[in-house]
Write an enzyme that holds these catalytic residues in place. Structure first.
Site, PDB file in Angstrom:
ATOM      1  N   LYS A 103       0.848  -1.205   0.000  1.00 60.67           N
ATOM      2  CA  LYS A 103       0.000   0.000   0.000  1.00 60.67           C
ATOM      3  C   LYS A 103       0.878   1.247   0.000  1.00 60.67           C
ATOM      4  O   LYS A 103       2.067   1.182   0.328  1.00 60.67           O
ATOM      5  CB  LYS A 103      -0.906  -0.015   1.237  1.00 60.67           C
ATOM      6  CG  LYS A 103      -0.153  -0.011   2.571  1.00 60.67           C
ATOM      7  CD  LYS A 103      -1.092  -0.289   3.739  1.00 60.67           C
ATOM      8  CE  LYS A 103      -0.325  -0.293   5.059  1.00 60.67           C
ATOM      9  NZ  LYS A 103      -1.163  -0.765   6.186  1.00 60.67           N
ATOM     10  N   TYR A 108      16.669  30.355   7.861  1.00 60.67           N
ATOM     11  CA  TYR A 108      15.539  31.180   8.271  1.00 60.67           C
ATOM     12  C   TYR A 108      15.525  31.370   9.786  1.00 60.67           C
ATOM     13  O   TYR A 108      15.850  30.446  10.542  1.00 60.67           O
ATOM     14  CB  TYR A 108      14.229  30.508   7.853  1.00 60.67           C
ATOM     15  CG  TYR A 108      13.936  30.573   6.371  1.00 60.67           C
ATOM     16  CD1 TYR A 108      13.801  31.791   5.716  1.00 60.67           C
ATOM     17  CD2 TYR A 108      13.782  29.412   5.638  1.00 60.67           C
ATOM     18  CE1 TYR A 108      13.514  31.836   4.356  1.00 60.67           C
ATOM     19  CE2 TYR A 108      13.493  29.447   4.282  1.00 60.67           C
ATOM     20  CZ  TYR A 108      13.364  30.664   3.655  1.00 60.67           C
ATOM     21  OH  TYR A 108      13.083  30.709   2.319  1.00 60.67           O
TER      22      TYR A 108
HETATM   23  C1  LIG Z   1      -0.371  -1.737   6.856  1.00 67.54           C
HETATM   24  C2  LIG Z   1      -0.910  -3.079   7.256  1.00 67.54           C
HETATM   25  C3  LIG Z   1      -0.050  -4.185   7.384  1.00 67.54           C
HETATM   26  C4  LIG Z   1       1.454  -4.077   7.320  1.00 67.54           C
HETATM   27  O1  LIG Z   1       1.905  -3.588   8.582  1.00 67.54           O
HETATM   28  P1  LIG Z   1       3.453  -3.457   8.930  1.00 67.54           P
HETATM   29  O2  LIG Z   1       3.445  -3.065  10.372  1.00 67.54           O
HETATM   30  O3  LIG Z   1       4.003  -2.385   8.058  1.00 67.54           O
HETATM   31  O4  LIG Z   1       4.099  -4.760   8.670  1.00 67.54           O
HETATM   32  C5  LIG Z   1      -0.626  -5.424   7.607  1.00 67.54           C
HETATM   33  N1  LIG Z   1      -1.966  -5.569   7.731  1.00 67.54           N
HETATM   34  C6  LIG Z   1      -2.813  -4.517   7.660  1.00 67.54           C
HETATM   35  C7  LIG Z   1      -4.262  -4.756   7.828  1.00 67.54           C
HETATM   36  C8  LIG Z   1      -2.321  -3.239   7.434  1.00 67.54           C
HETATM   37  O5  LIG Z   1      -3.154  -2.205   7.393  1.00 67.54           O
END
Ligand SMILES: *Cc1c(COP(=O)(O)O)cnc(C)c1O
Length: 344
Positions: A34, A242
């Protein structure tokens, strides 16, 4: 020629982390790609992970799934964590995406459009998404995966972890044909009893440690580097940047480097950020600005055109995130589109 600010992605290290996570978890890993693989580039990362044997991926949004399907072709299974939102079923079906259904309304939406393969999320205590175990639906056609998500996987001492695991095992038993997926990155390190049939690692694939700090079993994958644009000598009492954010207490050599907050160098780094310069850690001084930041390199040999490392093998991602008051996830996903991704 590397760009002034660049995110270098070591695909061999990504592949190595994938194999490590499968070994430690004792189950196949279904990579979570994602948010463009946490900013590293979902297509390139997923293609490489397919070469390592990955055949199932998770994204959050329908659109992410459509883009991943276009990049990877028909072979892999792609689950969409948002589920089947109103009016979205046709798009999911057109791209052969499998929604993770979180509510009765989503199940109805999916079925009304003709259904098909999908997953189900059980809420075992995080109170974020999914069905409470007592309200979980009867098994139905097309359901091929059931998942739940840990709230505290980065804290092995947290008793809620085992409670969630046991609640998941009990709830998943109602769906005997479905793949059971429970552990994210942190969960993989909690023990084999957290692995179930398939894990869902994200951050550890991309170089973050399972407990929010560097872990020797996880290799750095992403390096954010910036070119030295200018080196200047500053006298005692002079300021840098700045709002006179840094005032020299003696003669200082300062480099201006080509990465600022519009590249993902968080402004929150002022004044605690450290950057690796030729393998040595040196402080970011003054305010991070939009396109550049200043680093105190007094006593080091630094020339225009050299590169400094905001995070990578010499400045670990989790440490860099902690210095900015955040976590590896946010630091990685903050690297902006202006920064080219370079795959090595
Ligand atoms: C983002 C997510 C993961 C991955 O989590 P990590 O801590 O990055 O390994 C797994 N399952 C779900 C439902 C998520 O939203």
């Amino acid at each position: 020629m590397t760009a002034p600010a660049a995110l270098t992605v070591d695909l061999d290290a990504l592949a190595g982390n994938f194999r490590t996570l499968e070994r430690i978890g004792g189950a196949p890993a279904h990579p979570v790609v994602k948010a463009d693989a946490y900013g590293l580039g979902a297509a390139a990362c997923a293609e490489r992970l397919m070469r390592e044997g990955a055949r199932t991926f998770f994204v959050a949004r329908t659109r992410e799934g459509e883009q991943l399907r276009a990049a990877l072709g028909a072979t892999p299974a792609i689950y969409v964590l948002d589920g089947c939102l109103t009016g979205r079923a046709a798009r999911l079906r057109a791209a052969d995406l499998r929604p993770i259904l979180n509510t009765e309304a989503q199940i109805a939406e999916w079925r009304a459009a003709g259904g098909g393969r999908c997953g189900l999320q059980i809420d075992t205590g995080m109170n974020r998404l999914g069905f409470r175990p007592e309200a979980a639906p009867e098994p139905f056609a097309g359901l091929d995966l059931v998942l739940s998500h840990l709230a505290c996987a980065d804290d092995p001492a947290e008793p809620m972890n085992a409670r969630q695991r046991d609640a998941f095992a009990a709830a998943a038993a109602r769906y005997p044909g479905a793949v059971r997926s429970f552990a994210n990155s942190g969960g993989i390190f909690l023990g084999r009893d957290y692995g179930f049939d398939a894990t869902r690692p994200g951050v550890c694939l991309y170089g973050g440690g399972p407990e929010g700090r560097p872990d020797p079993r996880i290799r750095p994958v992403a390096t954010l580097s910036a070119e030295v644009l200018q080196v200047c000598d500053v006298a005692a009492g002079e300021s840098v940047g700045y709002s006179r954010g840094f005032v020299a207490d003696g003669p200082r050599r300062i480099t201006t480097c080509a990465a600022g907050y519009a590249d993902g160098v968080l402004r929150a780094y002022s004044p605690r950020g450290l950057v690796a310069v030729g393998g040595e850690l040196r402080p970011i001084v003054g305010r991070v600005s939009m396109d550049v930041c200043a680093i105190d390199v007094t006593g080091l040999e630094v020339a225009v055109g050299d590169r400094v490392e905001l995070f990578g093998a010499h400045r670990m991602l989790d440490d860099a995130a902690a210095a900015a008051g955040t976590i590896a996830y946010e630091l990685l996903t903050s690297v902006t589109a202006r920064v080219p991704r370079i795959y090595v």
